[in-house]
Motif scaffolding. Structure first.
Motif, PDB file in Angstrom:
ATOM      1  N   ALA A 211       1.016  -1.212   0.511  1.00 30.26           N
ATOM      2  CA  ALA A 211      -0.053   0.275   0.173  1.00 30.26           C
ATOM      3  C   ALA A 211       0.787   0.951   0.028  1.00 30.26           C
ATOM      4  CB  ALA A 211      -1.487  -0.273   1.208  1.00 30.26           C
ATOM      5  N   GLU A 212       0.692   2.558  -0.645  1.00 29.98           N
ATOM      6  CA  GLU A 212       1.239   2.781  -0.635  1.00 29.98           C
ATOM      7  C   GLU A 212       1.254   4.384   0.525  1.00 29.98           C
ATOM      8  OE1 GLU A 212       0.205   5.616  -4.169  1.00 29.98           O
ATOM      9  OE2 GLU A 212       0.585   3.488  -5.917  1.00 29.98           O
ATOM     10  N   ASN A 213       0.332   4.204   1.314  1.00 32.31           N
ATOM     11  CA  ASN A 213      -0.021   5.161   2.442  1.00 32.31           C
ATOM     12  C   ASN A 213      -1.199   4.574   3.559  1.00 32.31           C
ATOM     13  OD1 ASN A 213      -2.058   6.175   2.066  1.00 32.31           O
ATOM     14  ND2 ASN A 213      -1.407   7.337   0.141  1.00 32.31           N
ATOM     15  N   GLY A 214      -1.469   5.394   4.001  1.00 37.71           N
ATOM     16  CA  GLY A 214      -2.660   4.543   5.362  1.00 37.71           C
ATOM     17  C   GLY A 214      -3.612   4.448   4.727  1.00 37.71           C
ATOM     18  N   LYS A 215      -4.070   5.826   4.336  1.00 36.93           N
ATOM     19  CA  LYS A 215      -5.576   5.972   3.270  1.00 36.93           C
ATOM     20  C   LYS A 215      -5.486   4.246   1.999  1.00 36.93           C
ATOM     21  CE  LYS A 215      -9.113   8.921   0.974  1.00 36.93           C
ATOM     22  NZ  LYS A 215      -8.860   9.887   0.385  1.00 36.93           N
ATOM     23  N   ASP A 216      -4.475   4.327   1.246  1.00 34.44           N
ATOM     24  CA  ASP A 216      -4.989   2.875   0.380  1.00 34.44           C
ATOM     25  C   ASP A 216      -4.757   2.126   1.304  1.00 34.44           C
ATOM     26  OD1 ASP A 216      -4.235   2.061  -2.215  1.00 34.44           O
ATOM     27  OD2 ASP A 216      -2.279   1.985  -1.764  1.00 34.44           O
ATOM     28  N   LEU A 217      -4.331   1.555   2.482  1.00 33.49           N
ATOM     29  CA  LEU A 217      -3.798   0.908   3.185  1.00 33.49           C
ATOM     30  C   LEU A 217      -5.911   0.260   3.191  1.00 33.49           C
ATOM     31  CD1 LEU A 217      -2.856  -2.095   5.079  1.00 33.49           C
ATOM     32  CD2 LEU A 217      -2.409  -0.297   6.437  1.00 33.49           C
ATOM     33  N   ILE A 218      -6.513   1.752   4.151  1.00 32.66           N
ATOM     34  CA  ILE A 218      -7.711   1.032   4.461  1.00 32.66           C
ATOM     35  C   ILE A 218      -9.211   0.810   3.240  1.00 32.66           C
ATOM     36  CG2 ILE A 218      -9.811   2.705   5.838  1.00 32.66           C
ATOM     37  CD1 ILE A 218      -7.615   3.997   7.334  1.00 32.66           C
ATOM     38  N   GLN A 219      -7.951   1.440   2.036  1.00 34.60           N
ATOM     39  CA  GLN A 219      -9.533   1.277   0.438  1.00 34.60           C
ATOM     40  C   GLN A 219      -9.399  -0.157   0.717  1.00 34.60           C
ATOM     41  OE1 GLN A 219      -7.944   4.306  -1.862  1.00 34.60           O
ATOM     42  NE2 GLN A 219      -9.423   5.651  -1.104  1.00 34.60           N
ATOM     43  N   LYS A 220      -7.631  -0.592   0.865  1.00 33.25           N
ATOM     44  CA  LYS A 220      -7.541  -2.049   0.676  1.00 33.25           C
ATOM     45  C   LYS A 220      -8.469  -3.125   0.987  1.00 33.25           C
ATOM     46  CE  LYS A 220      -3.277  -1.527  -2.441  1.00 33.25           C
ATOM     47  NZ  LYS A 220      -3.951  -1.430  -3.299  1.00 33.25           N
ATOM     48  N   PHE A 221      -7.877  -2.292   2.621  1.00 35.89           N
ATOM     49  CA  PHE A 221      -8.831  -3.793   3.234  1.00 35.89           C
ATOM     50  C   PHE A 221     -10.568  -3.524   3.305  1.00 35.89           C
ATOM     51  CE2 PHE A 221      -6.204  -3.520   7.321  1.00 35.89           C
ATOM     52  CZ  PHE A 221      -5.139  -3.592   6.676  1.00 35.89           C
ATOM     53  N   GLU A 222     -11.237  -1.947   3.338  1.00 37.17           N
ATOM     54  CA  GLU A 222     -12.490  -2.128   2.866  1.00 37.17           C
ATOM     55  C   GLU A 222     -13.254  -2.555   1.340  1.00 37.17           C
ATOM     56  OE1 GLU A 222     -12.640   2.387   2.461  1.00 37.17           O
ATOM     57  OE2 GLU A 222     -13.664   1.665   5.198  1.00 37.17           O
ATOM     58  N   ASN A 223     -12.205  -2.958   0.414  1.00 34.65           N
ATOM     59  CA  ASN A 223     -12.054  -3.719  -1.153  1.00 34.65           C
ATOM     60  C   ASN A 223     -12.302  -4.994  -0.803  1.00 34.65           C
ATOM     61  OD1 ASN A 223     -12.967  -1.591  -2.616  1.00 34.65           O
ATOM     62  ND2 ASN A 223     -10.655  -0.951  -2.984  1.00 34.65           N
ATOM     63  N   ASN A 224     -11.776  -5.639   0.554  1.00 30.57           N
ATOM     64  CA  ASN A 224     -12.092  -7.342   0.897  1.00 30.57           C
ATOM     65  C   ASN A 224     -10.467  -7.589   0.474  1.00 30.57           C
ATOM     66  OD1 ASN A 224     -14.713  -7.385   2.345  1.00 30.57           O
ATOM     67  ND2 ASN A 224     -15.512  -7.310   0.245  1.00 30.57           N
ATOM     68  N   ASN A 225      -9.389  -6.839   0.192  1.00 31.18           N
ATOM     69  CA  ASN A 225      -8.694  -7.276   0.239  1.00 31.18           C
ATOM     70  C   ASN A 225      -7.814  -8.084   2.045  1.00 31.18           C
ATOM     71  OD1 ASN A 225      -7.742  -5.729  -1.519  1.00 31.18           O
ATOM     72  ND2 ASN A 225      -6.192  -6.063  -2.097  1.00 31.18           N
ATOM     73  N   LYS A 226      -7.019  -8.925   1.686  1.00 26.85           N
ATOM     74  CA  LYS A 226      -6.840  -9.741   3.167  1.00 26.85           C
ATOM     75  C   LYS A 226      -6.210  -9.275   3.603  1.00 26.85           C
ATOM     76  CE  LYS A 226      -4.314 -14.637   4.544  1.00 26.85           C
ATOM     77  NZ  LYS A 226      -3.625 -15.450   3.850  1.00 26.85           N
ATOM     78  N   ILE A 227      -6.264  -9.455   5.041  1.00 27.36           N
ATOM     79  CA  ILE A 227      -5.780  -8.781   6.394  1.00 27.36           C
ATOM     80  C   ILE A 227      -4.906  -9.528   7.348  1.00 27.36           C
ATOM     81  CG2 ILE A 227      -6.220  -7.806   8.640  1.00 27.36           C
ATOM     82  CD1 ILE A 227      -8.606  -7.001   6.650  1.00 27.36           C
ATOM     83  N   PRO A 228      -3.602  -8.867   6.939  1.00 25.43           N
ATOM     84  CA  PRO A 228      -1.880  -9.712   6.943  1.00 25.43           C
ATOM     85  C   PRO A 228      -1.614  -9.930   8.855  1.00 25.43           C
ATOM     86  CG  PRO A 228      -1.563  -7.602   6.800  1.00 25.43           C
ATOM     87  CD  PRO A 228      -3.471  -7.285   6.684  1.00 25.43           C
ATOM     88  N   ASP A 229      -0.860 -10.483   8.738  1.00 19.70           N
ATOM     89  CA  ASP A 229      -0.423 -10.807   9.950  1.00 19.70           C
ATOM     90  C   ASP A 229       0.729  -9.669  10.613  1.00 19.70           C
ATOM     91  OD1 ASP A 229      -1.491 -13.424  10.697  1.00 19.70           O
ATOM     92  OD2 ASP A 229      -0.124 -13.871   8.658  1.00 19.70           O
ATOM     93  N   ILE A 230       1.475  -9.603  10.259  1.00 21.98           N
ATOM     94  CA  ILE A 230       2.280  -7.973  10.612  1.00 21.98           C
ATOM     95  C   ILE A 230       2.792  -6.823   9.009  1.00 21.98           C
ATOM     96  CG2 ILE A 230       4.635  -7.453  10.329  1.00 21.98           C
ATOM     97  CD1 ILE A 230       4.935 -10.449  11.343  1.00 21.98           C
ATOM     98  N   ILE A 231       2.025  -5.752   9.515  1.00 29.20           N
ATOM     99  CA  ILE A 231       2.376  -4.946   8.741  1.00 29.20           C
ATOM    100  C   ILE A 231       3.798  -4.049   8.810  1.00 29.20           C
ATOM    101  CG2 ILE A 231       1.331  -2.676   8.453  1.00 29.20           C
ATOM    102  CD1 ILE A 231      -1.069  -3.346   8.477  1.00 29.20           C
ATOM    103  N   LEU A 232       4.414  -3.876   7.459  1.00 30.58           N
ATOM    104  CA  LEU A 232       5.759  -2.600   7.849  1.00 30.58           C
ATOM    105  C   LEU A 232       5.806  -1.075   7.535  1.00 30.58           C
ATOM    106  CD1 LEU A 232       8.191  -5.460   6.497  1.00 30.58           C
ATOM    107  CD2 LEU A 232       7.706  -5.150   9.172  1.00 30.58           C
TER     108      LEU A 232
END
Length: 212
Positions: A34-55
């Motif tokens: 993801a390119e930033n926090g907002k992009d990450l949230i959008q990916k979550f909302e689009n049902n992308n898999k929730i990871p175990d770890i985030i760098l």
């Protein structure tokens, strides 16, 4: 099964390089970037898999690392977040940890150190290299409660002694001849008594008040 990782960084080349490095690690795999926090949230909302770890990088446009880790703590507290940044100043380290990061690394870290750090984060729930620990210990715990005002049992005292070590909770349980669940109960009870939230906070209290 490999533990899943998401990289959040606005520098595409760095993110792709990290992805290539991590995909060579035996126990981990990057599932997306993801390119930033907002992009990450959008990916979550689009049902992308929730990871175990985030760098997580810190300096990013639109939604930076400070905002992102706070959002993750409030919405996905089970995700283990490792700050991975060029910023190693006291203010950045302390703010990221207070906002919910469980680890901190600089981007010039050697791949082997990165792999070890991710393993520690996954197994122990946290990872801070020595330089970051020094920052934490010198900036946190200034308002620690005096021992005489607390009802700390002998077993809780023993647990506090181990919080400053690199032992996992399972290893601490072995040392204390009890179950990992019992050790977790000592941790939770002490966090409630001391109004602390993390093992790092407990370790700081232990050092400042003579338990370790």
């Amino acid at each position: 099964m490999k533990k899943t990782i998401v990289i959040v960084d606005d520098h595409v080349l760095i993110a792709k390089a990290l992805e290539g490095i991590i995909d060579n690690f035996k126990d981990f795999e990057v599932i997306y970037v993801a390119e930033n926090g907002k992009d990450l949230i959008q990916k979550f909302e689009n049902n992308n898999k929730i990871p175990d770890i985030i760098l997580l990088d810190i300096s990013m446009p639109i939604m930076d690392g400070f905002e992102t880790v706070l959002w993750l703590k409030e919405n996905h507290p089970n995700i283990k977040v490792m700050a991975l940044s060029m910023q190693g100043d006291d203010k950045s380290v302390i703010k990221m940890i207070k906002n919910g990061a469980k680890g901190y690394l600089l981007k010039n870290t050697h791949p082997k150190e990165l792999e070890n750090a991710i393993k520690k984060l996954n197994n122990d729930g946290f990872f801070y290299p020595e330089w970051a620990s020094k920052i934490i210990f010198s900036n946190l715990g200034n308002d620690a409660v005096v021992e005489n005002n607390l009802k700390i049992s002998d077993r809780e005292r023993e647990f506090l002694k181990y919080t400053v070590t690199e032992l996992s909770y399972k290893e601490i349980a072995d040392k204390m001849c009890c179950s990992p669940r019992t050790v977790e109960s000592y941790r939770d009870q002490l966090c409630d008594k001391l109004e602390l939230k993390t093992r790092v906070g407990l370790a700081v209290f232990a050092m400042k008040n003579g338990f370790a």
